[in-house]
Design a protein around this motif. Structure first.
Motif, PDB file in Angstrom:
ATOM      1  N   TRP A   9      -6.348  -7.663   2.141  1.00 23.32           N
ATOM      2  CA  TRP A   9      -4.959  -7.386   1.553  1.00 23.32           C
ATOM      3  C   TRP A   9      -4.217  -6.496   2.698  1.00 23.32           C
ATOM      4  O   TRP A   9      -2.898  -6.635   2.980  1.00 23.32           O
ATOM      5  N   LEU A  10      -5.086  -5.825   3.606  1.00 21.79           N
ATOM      6  CA  LEU A  10      -4.172  -5.065   4.770  1.00 21.79           C
ATOM      7  C   LEU A  10      -3.534  -6.036   5.635  1.00 21.79           C
ATOM      8  O   LEU A  10      -2.228  -5.865   6.020  1.00 21.79           O
ATOM      9  N   ALA A  11      -4.126  -7.234   5.886  1.00 25.59           N
ATOM     10  CA  ALA A  11      -3.640  -8.109   6.607  1.00 25.59           C
ATOM     11  C   ALA A  11      -2.379  -8.641   5.973  1.00 25.59           C
ATOM     12  O   ALA A  11      -1.527  -9.129   6.659  1.00 25.59           O
ATOM     13  N   LEU A  12      -2.300  -8.927   4.663  1.00 24.45           N
ATOM     14  CA  LEU A  12      -1.414  -9.493   3.640  1.00 24.45           C
ATOM     15  C   LEU A  12      -0.083  -8.512   3.955  1.00 24.45           C
ATOM     16  O   LEU A  12       0.907  -8.962   3.996  1.00 24.45           O
ATOM     17  N   LEU A  13      -0.478  -7.092   3.921  1.00 22.99           N
ATOM     18  CA  LEU A  13       0.614  -6.236   3.858  1.00 22.99           C
ATOM     19  C   LEU A  13       1.245  -6.231   5.459  1.00 22.99           C
ATOM     20  O   LEU A  13       2.381  -6.213   5.446  1.00 22.99           O
ATOM     21  N   ALA A  14       0.581  -6.259   6.310  1.00 26.36           N
ATOM     22  CA  ALA A  14       0.884  -6.623   7.871  1.00 26.36           C
ATOM     23  C   ALA A  14       2.039  -7.920   7.634  1.00 26.36           C
ATOM     24  O   ALA A  14       3.074  -7.858   8.197  1.00 26.36           O
ATOM     25  N   ALA A  15       1.534  -8.979   7.188  1.00 25.08           N
ATOM     26  CA  ALA A  15       2.124 -10.454   7.003  1.00 25.08           C
ATOM     27  C   ALA A  15       3.602  -9.918   6.419  1.00 25.08           C
ATOM     28  O   ALA A  15       4.626 -10.353   6.570  1.00 25.08           O
ATOM     29  N   ALA A  16       3.500  -9.251   5.253  1.00 25.53           N
ATOM     30  CA  ALA A  16       4.750  -9.028   4.262  1.00 25.53           C
ATOM     31  C   ALA A  16       5.728  -8.110   5.015  1.00 25.53           C
ATOM     32  O   ALA A  16       6.814  -8.434   5.106  1.00 25.53           O
ATOM     33  N   VAL A  17       5.231  -7.216   5.980  1.00 26.23           N
ATOM     34  CA  VAL A  17       6.137  -6.393   6.778  1.00 26.23           C
ATOM     35  C   VAL A  17       6.859  -7.197   7.657  1.00 26.23           C
ATOM     36  O   VAL A  17       7.994  -7.042   7.724  1.00 26.23           O
ATOM     37  N   LEU A  18       6.061  -8.043   8.439  1.00 24.49           N
ATOM     38  CA  LEU A  18       6.576  -8.833   9.363  1.00 24.49           C
ATOM     39  C   LEU A  18       7.410  -9.992   8.833  1.00 24.49           C
ATOM     40  O   LEU A  18       8.814 -10.095   9.387  1.00 24.49           O
ATOM     41  N   ASN A  19       7.143 -10.341   7.566  1.00 25.32           N
ATOM     42  CA  ASN A  19       8.180 -11.280   6.944  1.00 25.32           C
ATOM     43  C   ASN A  19       9.519 -10.383   6.531  1.00 25.32           C
ATOM     44  O   ASN A  19      10.487 -11.240   6.772  1.00 25.32           O
ATOM     45  N   GLY A  20       9.325  -9.296   6.074  1.00 28.45           N
ATOM     46  CA  GLY A  20      10.570  -8.651   5.719  1.00 28.45           C
ATOM     47  C   GLY A  20      11.409  -8.172   6.777  1.00 28.45           C
ATOM     48  O   GLY A  20      12.710  -8.187   6.718  1.00 28.45           O
ATOM     49  N   THR A  21      10.682  -7.839   7.979  1.00 32.54           N
ATOM     50  CA  THR A  21      11.641  -7.524   9.153  1.00 32.54           C
ATOM     51  C   THR A  21      12.360  -8.835   9.642  1.00 32.54           C
ATOM     52  O   THR A  21      13.595  -8.995  10.008  1.00 32.54           O
ATOM     53  N   PHE A  22      11.648 -10.132   9.648  1.00 33.31           N
ATOM     54  CA  PHE A  22      12.260 -11.285   9.976  1.00 33.31           C
ATOM     55  C   PHE A  22      13.527 -11.643   9.137  1.00 33.31           C
ATOM     56  O   PHE A  22      14.400 -11.951   9.254  1.00 33.31           O
ATOM     57  N   ARG A  23      13.089 -11.174   7.676  1.00 36.42           N
ATOM     58  CA  ARG A  23      14.271 -11.424   6.588  1.00 36.42           C
ATOM     59  C   ARG A  23      15.575 -10.841   6.978  1.00 36.42           C
ATOM     60  O   ARG A  23      16.700 -11.295   7.020  1.00 36.42           O
TER      61      ARG A  23
END
Length: 130
Positions: A9-23
């Motif tokens: 889940w922490l890896a998913l959180l990191a992916a979500a943060v990177l995704n949000g930054t890209f957005r």
């Protein structure tokens, strides 16, 4: 299994943060707010599915019920982070936090929550773990 599920889940959180930054940096300026959020949501769902597929063997739920429990754990952690961090740290109002749940307003964030919840069970089933 629970500790491993939290690590993923922490890896998913990191992916979500990177995704949000890209957005924020690329998608919204180029395509606008609505299209940027939709594209970002779909990308995050794909990332969640891929990470779940790759990690479910390591998390190692023995049964479909355990995989479903991992999904529910991921959902609870996601909601706790979203509302806890969003309200306490980012100082967003409850109205701002709930705006992403407005499907009639074009927000499809619920799809991320559905994907987060279902992905461990689906990945485990497709990989033949149970």
């Amino acid at each position: 299994m629970v500790v491993r599920a939290v690590v993923i889940w922490l890896a998913l959180l990191a992916a979500a943060v990177l995704n949000g930054t890209f957005r924020v940096a690329i998608l919204v300026p180029r395509y606008g707010d609505a299209a940027g959020h939709i594209a970002s949501t779909l990308m995050l769902c794909a990332l969640i599915a891929l990470l779940s597929w790759a990690a479910i063997g390591w998390v190692h739920p023995d049964t479909a019920a355990q995989a479903a429990a991992v999904g529910i754990l991921w959902l609870a952690l996601t909601l706790a982070f979203e509302f806890g961090f969003g309200h306490i740290v980012a100082h967003k109002t409850w109205a701002e936090l709930l705006a992403d749940y407005n499907v009639l307003g074009g927000r499809i964030w619920l799809l991320v929550l559905l994907t987060t919840t279902a992905a461990p069970w689906l990945a485990g089933r497709l990989r033949g773990l149970f």
